[in-house]
Design a protein around this motif. Structure first.
Motif, PDB file in Angstrom:
ATOM      1  N   SER A  83      46.659  47.911  41.512  1.00 54.58           N
ATOM      2  CA  SER A  83      45.990  47.174  40.438  1.00 54.58           C
ATOM      3  C   SER A  83      47.005  46.406  39.600  1.00 54.58           C
ATOM      4  O   SER A  83      46.771  45.252  39.223  1.00 54.58           O
ATOM      5  CB  SER A  83      45.204  48.143  39.550  1.00 54.58           C
ATOM      6  N   LEU A  84      48.128  47.042  39.310  1.00 48.90           N
ATOM      7  CA  LEU A  84      49.169  46.398  38.512  1.00 48.90           C
ATOM      8  C   LEU A  84      49.709  45.158  39.212  1.00 48.90           C
ATOM      9  O   LEU A  84      49.856  44.089  38.597  1.00 48.90           O
ATOM     10  CB  LEU A  84      50.304  47.388  38.235  1.00 48.90           C
ATOM     11  N   VAL A  85      50.015  45.280  40.496  1.00 44.48           N
ATOM     12  CA  VAL A  85      50.545  44.140  41.246  1.00 44.48           C
ATOM     13  C   VAL A  85      49.524  43.016  41.285  1.00 44.48           C
ATOM     14  O   VAL A  85      49.862  41.832  41.141  1.00 44.48           O
ATOM     15  CB  VAL A  85      50.929  44.569  42.677  1.00 44.48           C
ATOM     16  N   ARG A  86      48.270  43.372  41.452  1.00 42.53           N
ATOM     17  CA  ARG A  86      47.213  42.358  41.515  1.00 42.53           C
ATOM     18  C   ARG A  86      47.148  41.541  40.224  1.00 42.53           C
ATOM     19  O   ARG A  86      47.022  40.319  40.248  1.00 42.53           O
ATOM     20  CB  ARG A  86      45.886  43.054  41.788  1.00 42.53           C
ATOM     21  N   PHE A  87      47.220  42.197  39.055  1.00 42.77           N
ATOM     22  CA  PHE A  87      47.159  41.482  37.779  1.00 42.77           C
ATOM     23  C   PHE A  87      48.481  40.800  37.447  1.00 42.77           C
ATOM     24  O   PHE A  87      48.507  39.653  36.990  1.00 42.77           O
ATOM     25  CB  PHE A  87      46.792  42.457  36.651  1.00 42.77           C
ATOM     26  N   ALA A  88      49.594  41.520  37.667  1.00 48.06           N
ATOM     27  CA  ALA A  88      50.897  40.977  37.286  1.00 48.06           C
ATOM     28  C   ALA A  88      51.249  39.734  38.084  1.00 48.06           C
ATOM     29  O   ALA A  88      51.826  38.782  37.546  1.00 48.06           O
ATOM     30  CB  ALA A  88      51.977  42.043  37.459  1.00 48.06           C
ATOM     31  N   ALA A  89      50.917  39.723  39.381  1.00 48.20           N
ATOM     32  CA  ALA A  89      51.268  38.582  40.231  1.00 48.20           C
ATOM     33  C   ALA A  89      50.630  37.285  39.739  1.00 48.20           C
ATOM     34  O   ALA A  89      51.192  36.196  39.911  1.00 48.20           O
ATOM     35  CB  ALA A  89      50.851  38.852  41.677  1.00 48.20           C
ATOM     36  N   LYS A  90      49.463  37.393  39.092  1.00 39.92           N
ATOM     37  CA  LYS A  90      48.803  36.202  38.570  1.00 39.92           C
ATOM     38  C   LYS A  90      49.457  35.692  37.290  1.00 39.92           C
ATOM     39  O   LYS A  90      49.194  34.564  36.857  1.00 39.92           O
ATOM     40  CB  LYS A  90      47.327  36.514  38.301  1.00 39.92           C
ATOM     41  N   LEU A  91      50.284  36.519  36.645  1.00 41.67           N
ATOM     42  CA  LEU A  91      50.896  36.170  35.360  1.00 41.67           C
ATOM     43  C   LEU A  91      52.372  35.817  35.476  1.00 41.67           C
ATOM     44  O   LEU A  91      53.032  35.582  34.466  1.00 41.67           O
ATOM     45  CB  LEU A  91      50.731  37.336  34.376  1.00 41.67           C
ATOM     46  N   PRO A 100      54.732  41.854  31.274  1.00 43.53           N
ATOM     47  CA  PRO A 100      55.198  43.108  30.662  1.00 43.53           C
ATOM     48  C   PRO A 100      54.132  43.949  29.974  1.00 43.53           C
ATOM     49  O   PRO A 100      54.176  45.184  30.083  1.00 43.53           O
ATOM     50  CB  PRO A 100      56.273  42.627  29.684  1.00 43.53           C
ATOM     51  N   PRO A 101      53.153  43.367  29.227  1.00 42.99           N
ATOM     52  CA  PRO A 101      52.130  44.230  28.617  1.00 42.99           C
ATOM     53  C   PRO A 101      51.365  45.065  29.645  1.00 42.99           C
ATOM     54  O   PRO A 101      50.954  46.194  29.349  1.00 42.99           O
ATOM     55  CB  PRO A 101      51.208  43.229  27.908  1.00 42.99           C
ATOM     56  N   TYR A 102      51.185  44.522  30.836  1.00 44.10           N
ATOM     57  CA  TYR A 102      50.479  45.263  31.883  1.00 44.10           C
ATOM     58  C   TYR A 102      51.344  46.405  32.419  1.00 44.10           C
ATOM     59  O   TYR A 102      50.845  47.499  32.694  1.00 44.10           O
ATOM     60  CB  TYR A 102      50.073  44.307  33.010  1.00 44.10           C
ATOM     61  N   PHE A 103      52.639  46.152  32.561  1.00 44.95           N
ATOM     62  CA  PHE A 103      53.539  47.223  33.000  1.00 44.95           C
ATOM     63  C   PHE A 103      53.610  48.333  31.948  1.00 44.95           C
ATOM     64  O   PHE A 103      53.644  49.518  32.292  1.00 44.95           O
ATOM     65  CB  PHE A 103      54.938  46.656  33.267  1.00 44.95           C
TER      66      PHE A 103
END
Length: 458
Positions: A83-91, A100-103
């Motif tokens: 889930s993290l990779v999915r959201f972070a990759a878009k940012l 960073p806020p997602y991490f």
């Protein structure tokens, strides 16, 4: 979908550019697979040495403990990491990084999962010991309660290491990502060689090797993370966004993890009375199949951030089509291992593991079909259809459990091998057709919307 159905003009997909990126993505897969092949070779040699040193009966104990470690790691790590990779990759772009806020939010979730793992370990250790290991305090070679606690600890270690790995994966630093895996496997191999040289046959000592290696590399990986991941401001909204998507990924991962180890659990249930020697040979086959699982994991690791970075469903349709041939090539390479599996088992593992190659031939077919379906399933995740994947994986788990309970008492290890391999082939094919249809419909819907918008402008 054909190319002439893609939107034209400024809103159109640039097919030529996407194809050029396709070769870059394929190069990334080949590079990661090459590095992981070295890691797999080190891990594989280690598994072979452990199997030869312990013998089939003790190796069945060891592999069950390793399976517990894998289950704990699978239930507490990959869902949140995916889930993290999915959201972070878009940012993440070449000029800006808003991830960073997602991490930071995921780090908090990981700490909570770590605490829950400790509580579950304390509650389940003794029931697991008596149900799966037929605990006998008078047997000096039998598994003790602290063996199981160590397996839980190893799973938690791998899960926390996965947080660091997700940073490198999301930023597409695949050389760093796979480098840590390689050195973890190498360190583990060195520890195993030392134990084999010392002539020990203690299951506990070999299990310690499997926990210590990821712990060492995890500590090193965490030192490479930028400070902003820990100091960034996050919010409950960010965590909620991840969990909203991740709840289905968590279910899918839970089902997948349990299914992958369901055969080992059922074969070790004392009620069924299956021979530990036969279970040890089946466990050896599973350890060889891990080489095929590596190819599947590599494909997912590279394709997930690539697919997540695409903005439109029609791009994903082209993405799926362009990766059909590379996926089939990987499938062909694994298929070529089947005719030689018998020679490998005979000369490498020894005559003690007679019959192991047949189990391997059955189980590897499921991996081969899964690899063929990997690009489509990755695109499905990117579009946010994680609930659909969870339902499909849940179906696979239920079928494996029900049919496994029927076949193990009647047909033993052979029945379990056919059950696990056959159900994986069946569900992979069903998943492919459902996912392919879903992505294609989403792409067509976007095309029609773009055409309608152009008509309105005209």
């Amino acid at each position: 979908m054909t190319e002439d159905k893609y939107p034209a003009g400024d809103q159109a997909l640039d097919i030529a550019n996407l194809r050029r990126r396709h070769w870059a993505w394929l190069n990334a897969i080949v590079s990661v697979l090459g590095a992981r092949s070295l890691a797999a070779a080190a891990a594989f040699i280690g598994n072979v040495l452990v199997a030869r040193q312990l013998g089939d009966a003790l190796f069945s104990q060891f592999y069950l403990l390793f399976s517990i470690m894998t289950i704990v790691a699978g239930l507490t790590g990959p869902a949140i990491d995916t889930s993290l990779v999915r959201f972070a990759a878009k940012l993440i772009t070449p000029d800006r990084d808003d991830s960073p806020p997602y991490f930071k939010a995921v780090l908090g979730l990981k700490i909570i999962m770590l605490g829950l793992t400790v509580l579950v370990a304390l509650a389940l250790t003794r029931p697991i010991l008596r149900t799966l290991f037929a605990f006998n305090p008078d047997d000096p070679y039998h598994v003790r309660y602290y063996y199981v606690l160590l397996a839980f600890t190893g799973g938690a270690v791998v899960s926390m290491w996965g947080f660091a790995q997700s940073y490198f994966q999301a930023h597409q630093k695949f050389k760093t990502y796979v480098g840590y895996e390689f050195f973890s496997a190498l360190i583990r191999l060195l520890f195993i060689v030392l134990l084999v040289g010392a002539g020990t046959s203690r299951v506990l000592l070999f299990l310690i090797c499997y926990v210590a290696a990821p712990f060492i590399m995890g500590c090193i990986a965490w030192t490479r993370l930028p400070r902003k991941l820990f100091t960034a401001r996050t919010s409950p909204k960010v965590a909620s966004e991840i969990l909203q998507f991740g709840k289905w990924v968590l279910l899918a991962t839970l089902f997948t993890t349990l299914t992958q180890r369901m055969d080992i659990i059922l074969l070790n249930v004392d009620f069924f009375g299956e021979s530990k020697d036969a279970v040890g040979r089946y466990s050896a086959a599973l350890s060889i199949v891990l080489a095929g699982e590596l190819v599947l994991l590599t494909t997912y690791s590279v394709l997930l951030p690539k697919a997540s970075a695409l903005k439109h469903a029609w791009e994903l349709c082209a993405f799926i089509g362009q990766f059909k041939i590379p996926s089939l090539i990987l499938c062909l390479l694994l298929t070529l291992t089947i005719p030689f599996s018998g020679y490998f088992v005979h000369y490498v593992l020894g005559t003690t593991y007679y019959g192991t190659h047949v189990y391997y031939n059955i189980l590897i077919l499921g991996v081969i079909v899964s690899i063929a379906c990997a690009p489509t399933v990755t695109a499905l995740y990117s579009l946010g259809y994680s609930g659909m994947v969870a339902c499909l994986e849940g179906t696979r788990m239920v079928l494996t459990l029900i049919i496994g309970i029927y076949t193990v008492p009647r047909y033993g290890v052979w029945g379990m091998a056919l059950t696990a391999g056959g159900i994986r082939v069946f569900t992979s094919i069903i998943t492919y057709f459902i996912a392919h249809g879903t992505v294609r419909r989403a792409g067509l819907a976007e095309v029609y919307e773009a055409e309608a918008a152009r008509d309105d402008e005209e």
